[in-house]
Structures are given as C-alpha cells and as structure tokens.
Design an enzyme around this catalytic site. Structure first.
Site, PDB file in Angstrom:
ATOM      1  N   TYR A   1      -2.011   0.234  10.382  1.00 45.78           N
ATOM      2  CA  TYR A   1      -2.084  -0.454   9.090  1.00 45.78           C
ATOM      3  C   TYR A   1      -0.831  -0.166   8.260  1.00 45.78           C
ATOM      4  O   TYR A   1      -0.224  -1.080   7.673  1.00 45.78           O
ATOM      5  CB  TYR A   1      -3.331   0.007   8.354  1.00 45.78           C
ATOM      6  CG  TYR A   1      -3.447  -0.462   6.932  1.00 45.78           C
ATOM      7  CD1 TYR A   1      -3.907  -1.748   6.649  1.00 45.78           C
ATOM      8  CD2 TYR A   1      -3.130   0.382   5.869  1.00 45.78           C
ATOM      9  CE1 TYR A   1      -4.031  -2.182   5.334  1.00 45.78           C
ATOM     10  CE2 TYR A   1      -3.256  -0.045   4.561  1.00 45.78           C
ATOM     11  CZ  TYR A   1      -3.698  -1.328   4.291  1.00 45.78           C
ATOM     12  OH  TYR A   1      -3.818  -1.755   2.989  1.00 45.78           O
TER      13      TYR A   1
ATOM     14  N   SER B   1       0.853  -1.190   0.000  1.00 44.90           N
ATOM     15  CA  SER B   1       0.000   0.000   0.000  1.00 44.90           C
ATOM     16  C   SER B   1       0.888   1.239   0.000  1.00 44.90           C
ATOM     17  O   SER B   1       2.030   1.194   0.480  1.00 44.90           O
ATOM     18  CB  SER B   1      -0.885   0.000   1.259  1.00 44.90           C
ATOM     19  OG  SER B   1      -1.531   1.245   1.421  1.00 44.90           O
TER      20      SER B   1
END
Length: 208
Positions: free
Chosen positions: A164, A151
């Site tokens: 995250y 990501s």
C-alpha cells in the site's frame, strides 16, 4: 489541510466540488466540511451508485445539491470521457478531490504479483490518470484546485503495509511534479497525507 483555496466566487465560497471515491468515509467528512463553508453543490463519483446515493441523500437533506456519477478508478480508458462529460455538465468545478483507495492484502501481495499490482493499479495508475485528466480540465477552465489523498505510508512505509505504501508513494511523487507543471496556470495541486484514520477501510487494523 487548509481548504481555504483561491477557487472561490465573489462571496468567498467554493461553490462546486467533484469527489472521486465519493462513498468513502474521508470523502464524506470532507464534503461535510465544505458544506459548512457554504459550498452549494457536489458531485459524488464512484463504482457503487447505491452507496453514493445513500451519501448524497444525507447531504441533500441538509440543503446541498448533490449529483452522483459512475466512476471506475481501474477503468483507465474511461477517464477522459468521464471528465469531459462531468465538467461539461457542471459548467464549472472549483475543487476535484481524488479520495479513492484500496488497502489490499499485504501478506498476499508479498507472494502474489497480481494482488500487489491490483493495489498499484487503483492507488497509483488510477489516481494518476484521474489527476492528469482533472488537472487538464481545471487548466482549460482557468482555475481550480486538485486535492489528492496520499498517506503518511508514502513517506514511511512499514513492514506491515509496504505494498500500500509503495502505491501511495508513487502518486505522492507524481502529484508533487504535477503541482510544478501546473504552476502559474491557475491550478493548485494539494497532496494530503493523512495518518491513521478510523474508517471502514481500517476497521480490521489495530489503532496504534
């Protein structure tokens, strides 16, 4: 990402792919892209076999051969046997896509260690275990590609998602090293860092 990889048959096709986290929206879109490029078969693996079968039936309706397998990213001790079984059954797998991930509860994760660790276990340890096992099977096979979804949060963690982001940064760095380790052995490792994508995992988030 460019999915035109050197793991093709004599006709230039990626014939068989294994998708971990096969019920995710990104995974489904990726399988669709491969199907459009004449990929013949896919193995969708994940925790919820009912959801996997629903995805699989949609692809089967369009002529693709699709099998489903149970795979639990958090059950690290089961991974070696899973990959041994699936590779033996398939005969050859051209691309392994690691597409599973959990967003987690950022606010809770800041205060509760178990919550933060659970995110890291899935996104980092689970993905690392999957990557090592898949990479070794592809190496033994003599060729193939390992594609791991990271990501942009791995490179730009924000106040709103640093739990995250940290978990993704871990697998991002690991896969960069794994790519060097497998270089020259017929295996490509590709780390993909999507930005914000509208999926069921992000439905509660602001589109900014």
């Amino acid at each position: 990402p460019d999915l035109e990889m050197p793991v093709k048959d004599s006709l230039g096709r990626v014939r068989n792919i294994l998708v971990l986290g096969g019920d995710s929206d990104i995974a489904a879109a990726t399988v669709e892209a491969f199907a459009a490029r004449r990929t013949e078969s896919a193995i969708l693996a994940g925790r919820d076999l009912e959801k996997l079968e629903s995805r699989a039936n949609a692809f089967r309706a369009n002529g693709m051969t699709v099998e489903t397998e149970h795979f639990d990213a958090d059950d690290l001790e089961s991974h070696a046997a899973f990959f041994e079984r699936v590779f033996a059954k398939a005969g050859r797998i051209d691309v392994v896509l690691v597409a599973f991930s959990v967003l987690g509860d950022q606010q809770r994760g800041e205060r509760d260690a178990a919550t933060a660790v659970a995110v890291a276990k899935t996104n980092f340890l689970g993905a690392m275990s999957a990557a090592v096992n898949a990479g070794e099977r592809l190496r033994q096979q003599g060729q193939g590609s390992l594609v791991v979804l990271s990501s942009v949060a791995a490179q730009r963690p924000r106040r709103s998602n640093f739990v995250y982001g940290a978990s993704k940064a871990g697998i991002d760095a690991f896969c960069e090293g794994l790519a060097f380790a497998l270089k020259g052995q017929g295996v490509q490792v590709l780390t993909v860092r999507p930005g914000f994508v509208a999926t069921k995992m992000t439905t509660h988030m602001k589109k900014v």
